[in-house]
Design an enzyme around this catalytic site. Structure first.
Site, PDB file in Angstrom:
ATOM      1  CB  SER A   1       9.089 -53.201 111.853  1.00 49.79           C
ATOM      2  OG  SER A   1       9.824 -54.360 111.546  1.00 49.79           O
TER       3      SER A   1
ATOM      4  CE1 TYR B   1       9.189 -56.049 116.720  1.00 53.35           C
ATOM      5  CE2 TYR B   1      10.085 -57.423 114.968  1.00 53.35           C
ATOM      6  CZ  TYR B   1       9.386 -56.300 115.371  1.00 53.35           C
ATOM      7  OH  TYR B   1       8.901 -55.425 114.427  1.00 53.35           O
ATOM      8  CB  SER B   2       9.097 -63.858 115.751  1.00 53.29           C
ATOM      9  OG  SER B   2       9.045 -64.688 114.606  1.00 53.29           O
ATOM     10  CG  ASN B   3      10.159 -59.620 110.953  1.00 54.97           C
ATOM     11  OD1 ASN B   3       9.555 -58.581 111.169  1.00 54.97           O
ATOM     12  ND2 ASN B   3      11.482 -59.660 110.907  1.00 54.97           N
TER      13      ASN B   3
END
Length: 411
Positions: A107, A212-214
């Site tokens: 990340s 939080y999100s990819n």
């Protein structure tokens, strides 16, 4: 990240199945001894040329002794630059990890993506607070979602790596366990990852909360590509890699290779009741896409984060926007701001020093990227280990982080 106990984190950070650093911290380690036995005899820490830093050499050795296969660490501060490595490059072999070897950064990729997107804002080609749906037709994006919301994880978009919705966990693509190991060369198209996410309801109304999100960063990648007409890899090279002379940094796309010298990562699972450990260094990183697919080195990460924080990559107003933390988790635009005012998924320096960071990781690779807000002091590191579904290296990893952060940022 070096406390023996795991502190409580905001549920929305821990919930995300794709951001490996927070999820790594979900459980204390119970198999460090097993990893140490697999690694073989400990190899003494090795330091590169530079001022002698016995405290860093000792911290590095303690990290490997706690059960990691290998580690490479780099610190730059008022005393100059120091780099060291310890442990093994491969399980069962005596050679140390290369001092400036390549590794999967996970990340930490997001900070690069955010920087490119904000450069486009500086050029007037994107608006930070304008809806992005007009640039990405065909996905049915909510027209309230802006670039700022994507970069700050306030869009409410479901994470394709699995997410919580209405109090229950809903899985996404497979990224752990035996099934992932056996299918780790599968190719995923970023558009398909986005469509999977958008087939789920929004977790919250855009701009009203933090999660939080990819998927946010895969959307940001597609936005960069649509506006520029080039792949993200091309724009990364043109805007960051070549200007800064980053010789070990690439966005690999679907290639399973890590070009150049590198340490190896491993994954353990049970088969027929027996533990099996597999070298997973080679994998197709398209499963995470711009949420965490990049490869770099400790030197390149230092050069990048120092240049970014010192104002070489963004104009001052946009850098200020990047470093303005959201109140839920201290997340700015593509990085965490740790100033003690918000909860954080990562350990704070014991002395209270303010740092900016975006750590990361993928199976068997853990990355640290820290800097003071002015870029004058940095810590970059890569730890390799034997990963598993239970995240058994969570406790040792957190302890390693805390030790290194304290040594690097507390006089």
């Amino acid at each position: 990240m070096t406390r023996s106990a795991i502190t409580a984190f905001p549920k929305k950070i821990i919930a995300n199945g794709g951001v490996r650093m927070p999820r790594l911290l979900r459980r204390a380690g119970a198999a460090a001894l097993a990893v140490a036995l697999l690694s073989g005899p400990a190899t003494p820490a090795h330091a590169a040329a530079g001022p002698d830093r016995p405290e860093l050499r000792q911290a590095l050795q303690e990290i490997v002794d706690s059960g990691f296969v290998g580690a490479q660490v780099r610190v730059h501060d008022e005393r100059g630059g120091w780099a060291g490595s310890a442990g093994a490059r491969r399980l069962g072999e005596p050679a140390r990890p290369p001092l400036n070897g390549r590794f999967r950064v996970g990340s930490s990729t997001k900070t690069f993506v955010a920087t490119v997107a904000l450069q486009l804002v500086a050029e007037g080609r994107l608006g930070l607070d304008e809806p992005v749906a007009a640039h990405l037709p065909g996905f049915g994006l909510d027209r309230r979602i802006t670039l700022r919301m994507l970069l700050q994880h306030t869009s409410g978009v479901f994470a394709f790596t699995g997410d919580f919705y209405d109090g229950t966990f809903e899985p996404g693509i497979t990224w752990s366990g035996k099934e992932w190991v056996e299918n780790r060369f599968t190719t995923y198209q970023p558009e398909d990852l986005v469509r999977l996410s958008l087939s789920k309801p929004l977790r919250f109304a855009p701009g009203t909360d933090w999660g939080y999100s990819n998927t946010n960063y895969v959307l940001a990648r597609l936005l960069i590509e649509k506006v520029t007409g080039h792949s993200f890899a091309v724009e990364l090279q043109r805007r960051i890699v070549r200007p800064l002379g980053l010789r070990g940094t690439v966005a690999p796309g679907v290639s399973p290779e890590i070009p150049g010298p590198h340490a190896h990562a491993y994954y353990r699972y049970e088969e027929a009741g027996q533990p099996r450990t597999v070298d997973v260094t080679r994998q197709n990183p398209s499963w995470i896409s711009a949420g965490g697919d990049m490869i770099s080195t400790t030197r390149d990460l230092h050069t990048f984060i120092s240049a970014l924080m010192s104002g070489r990559l963004l104009p001052a107003p946009l850098l200020a926007e990047m470093r303005a933390p959201h109140p839920v988790a201290g997340y700015g635009l593509g990085l965490f701001v740790q100033d003690g005012t918000t909860d954080s998924p990562f350990p704070l320096p014991a002395c209270g020093a303010t740092v900016v960071t975006h750590n990361g990781g993928v199976q068997g690779y853990a990355t640290m990227m820290y800097s003071t807000p002015d870029g004058g002091r940095t810590l970059t590191a890569s730890l390799t280990y034997v990963d598993d579904v239970a995240m058994t290296q969570a406790g040792p990893f957190r302890q390693a982080m805390q030790t290194l952060v304290d040594e690097a940022f507390c006089d």
